[in-house]
Scaffold this motif. Structure first.
Motif, PDB file in Angstrom:
ATOM      1  N   THR A 273      35.941  52.761  44.321  1.00 20.11           N
ATOM      2  CA  THR A 273      34.580  53.372  43.903  1.00 20.11           C
ATOM      3  C   THR A 273      34.953  54.939  43.499  1.00 20.11           C
TER       4      THR A 273
ATOM      5  N   GLU B 113      29.362  54.452  36.640  1.00 23.24           N
ATOM      6  CA  GLU B 113      28.033  54.664  37.579  1.00 23.24           C
ATOM      7  C   GLU B 113      29.013  55.011  38.986  1.00 23.24           C
TER       8      GLU B 113
ATOM      9  N   ARG C  49      28.651  52.428  42.022  1.00 24.17           N
ATOM     10  CA  ARG C  49      29.326  51.090  41.574  1.00 24.17           C
ATOM     11  C   ARG C  49      30.553  50.822  41.925  1.00 24.17           C
TER      12      ARG C  49
ATOM     13  N   TYR D 152      34.137  49.256  41.089  1.00 26.01           N
ATOM     14  CA  TYR D 152      34.866  48.500  39.926  1.00 26.01           C
ATOM     15  C   TYR D 152      36.123  48.112  40.451  1.00 26.01           C
TER      16      TYR D 152
ATOM     17  N   ASP E 295      33.854  45.636  34.205  1.00 23.49           N
ATOM     18  CA  ASP E 295      33.955  45.996  35.523  1.00 23.49           C
ATOM     19  C   ASP E 295      35.516  46.560  35.958  1.00 23.49           C
TER      20      ASP E 295
END
Length: 561
Positions: free
Chosen positions: A109, A51, A54, A56, A139
């Protein structure tokens, strides 16, 4: 040839650990990254379930540094290219790690990956760079960083000709000393004003940090130059603070010109010291605000030159010492494009709005002279894309002083510019630029000049003098398929220039609007430092004037087309 952008979907790999998804065809085969092709210039996007919005946690960061030539390619596998790869010191993985914006265990990101790509592509010792999400485990994201080296240890033997003036230099430069990203240059230079020897050193990441160190020393026929600069810049959009300490001393002889001829000469001693810093709260909704401050000391003294006629009136000593405060707004909006100002090369175009302003106050109490002055500087830049083929960049800047002791402005310089690019069908491109400048109450030692060295390619350097100036240029470009020895790409251009520099309310010989037409060739190496494009132009003036020849030949090296 394999390219991550060709992926439309990502399926769980048999080689991926349980609960993980491979995002890249290179996930299980690191050796394939050694032959990753940078020729695929389409925009690569991470496949689902990655994504973009998102955050990580960075897992394993795998860095692959490709050699200058790919010996798996028969066209690049010969004795000369193999010798070049053996003699070349590959960029160290620690050098790449120091430049990018994420580390294993830190948050990351998609935006930070893209910005890291841009940072790497701007390095003179790399041809190109890609950052590829490799494997997603909840994640945690594993990442591949792939770069390709260029040859950076070069004997300098440069010759340039612009506006009828010749300049040349020779020496030795390495823009990637022992693969560390540091630059060291030893040189001799000669131009129309002076000749001399010098040494230049740059370390953009001192001991792997974000601190940069830059030094220069020159011993010239008319004086010397010494400069040192150390600090941490806003190295990324989201960087939270910066600082800088700089000192510079220049003593040299300087001339005043009109119609390409020097009519006066004087010696100048210039000293400057700066201490500055800034902070930011970080990026919010694609925009960053930075608050800046510092102190600047600047002194210029003048004396008669060893030879030549002194100017009348003779320049007066100037000394400024001032604290200053300012702000800067930066919009994070980049466009990755192709065949705009480089030949068959990905280009990161800054389309974001950026503006800044600073105010200072110079007085004797802060180290200036006995006259109180307001010091002001401002700048605005922006860019827009219209459809798939039209790009427009524009901006303006102004700086100067207001003297409260005399109630008048001093040394005010205002400039505005616009650049248009049209990406046409095939390999054609249209480029247009428009520039304007106005100055007010310049001191005797400063001039607003126009000529062959400022864009009027058919005319001598420093041909016109005034307090107003404009320049327009349009260039039709063709990016050819010619690729000499898989080292040099070739472009062709036809151009028209027009412009004028003059004193408002005055007229006379040499102050009319000038224009020229011409054609030229562009040569860009894909195997040596990537910030060099050789321009060979043949320009023909359309308006005659004193000392104007029927043709000007220009040979110059620039960073862009």
């Amino acid at each position: 040839m394999a390219a991550v952008c060709a992926l439309n979907t990502a399926l769980a790999s048999a080689d991926a650990p349980a609960g993980c998804v491979d995002l890249s065809p290179f996930a299980a085969d690191e050796t394939a990254l050694a032959h990753f092709s940078f020729d695929d210039v389409s925009e690569h996007q991470p496949p689902a379930p990655f994504e973009r919005s998102r955050t990580y946690v960075t897992g394993d960061v795998r860095i692959v540094v490709q050699p200058i030539f790919d010996q798996a390619n028969p066209a690049e596998n010969n004795a000369m290219y193999r010798l070049a790869d053996r003699l070349h010191a590959d960029t160290r993985q620690s050098t790449i790690q120091a430049a990018i914006l994420f580390r294993s265990g830190q948050s990351v990101t998609w935006s930070a990956m893209q910005e890291s790509e841009r940072i790497l592509r701007a390095k003179p010792y790399l041809y190109d760079a890609r950052i590829l999400p490799r494997r997603l485990c909840g994640d945690r994201i594993d990442v591949d960083v792939v770069v390709r080296d260029v040859w950076t240890l070069l004997p300098d033997a440069d010759f340039s000709r612009s506006g009828g003036d010749n300049a040349y230099s020779y020496g030795l430069t390495d823009a990637n000393v022992a693969g560390t990203g540091r630059t060291l240059s030893l040189f001799y230079e000669k131009d129309a004003d002076r000749d001399g020897t010098g040494i230049y050193y740059l370390d953009p990441n001192v001991r792997g940090s974000r601190i940069a160190l830059e030094t220069r020393y020159e011993n010239n026929s008319d004086g010397s130059r010494r400069a040192v600069d150390i600090g941490q810049p806003f190295y990324a959009i989201d960087a939270r603070y910066a600082f800088d300490v700089r000192g510079e001393k220049i003593d040299q002889e300087q001339g005043l010109y009109v119609l390409g001829d020097k009519f006066a000469e004087f010696a100048q001693d210039f000293r400057r010291a700066d201490v500055s810093g800034g902070f930011s709260n970080g990026q919010k909704e694609g925009q960053v605000w930075r608050w800046l401050g510092g102190y600047t000391y600047e002194k210029r003294t003048f004396s008669p030159a060893a030879e030549g006629v002194p100017p009348d009136p003779f320049p007066e000593e100037r000394k400024f010492g001032y604290p200053w405060l300012g702000f800067e707004s930066v919009e994070d909006r980049f466009d990755t494009s192709f065949d705009v100002d480089r030949i068959h090369r990905i280009e990161d175009l800054n389309m974001g709005r950026r503006y800044s302003m600073s105010l200072g106050y110079s007085t004797a109490a802060f180290g200036g002279d006995d006259q109180d002055r307001l010091v002001f500087r401002s700048e605005y830049r922006d860019g827009q894309r219209y459809g798939d083929k039209h790009l427009l960049f524009y901006g303006a800047q102004m700086e100067g002083y207001y003297n409260f002791s005399t109630n008048r402005s001093e040394q005010v310089i205002a400039r505005a510019s616009a650049a248009y690019r049209q990406q046409q069908t095939g390999r054609f491109s249209l480029a247009g630029t428009l520039e304007a400048a106005a100055v007010r109450n310049l001191p005797t030692d400063m001039q607003l000049l126009g000529g062959g060295d400022t864009g009027l390619r058919g005319y001598p350097s420093r041909y016109q003098w005034g307090n107003r100036s404009w320049l327009a240029s349009i260039e039709q470009r063709y990016f050819s398929d010619v690729y000499f020895a898989r080292i040099v790409r070739v472009g062709v251009a036809a151009f028209f220039d027009a412009g004028r520099t003059w004193f408002a309310g005055s007229s006379g010989a040499g102050y009319d609007t000038l224009a020229d037409v011409g054609f030229g060739f562009r040569f860009e190496s894909t195997r040596t430092r990537q910030d060099r494009v050789l321009h060979l132009d043949f320009a023909f003036p359309l308006v005659d004037g004193p000392d104007v020849q029927s043709m000007q030949i220009l040979l110059v090296v620039k960073e862009r087309l």
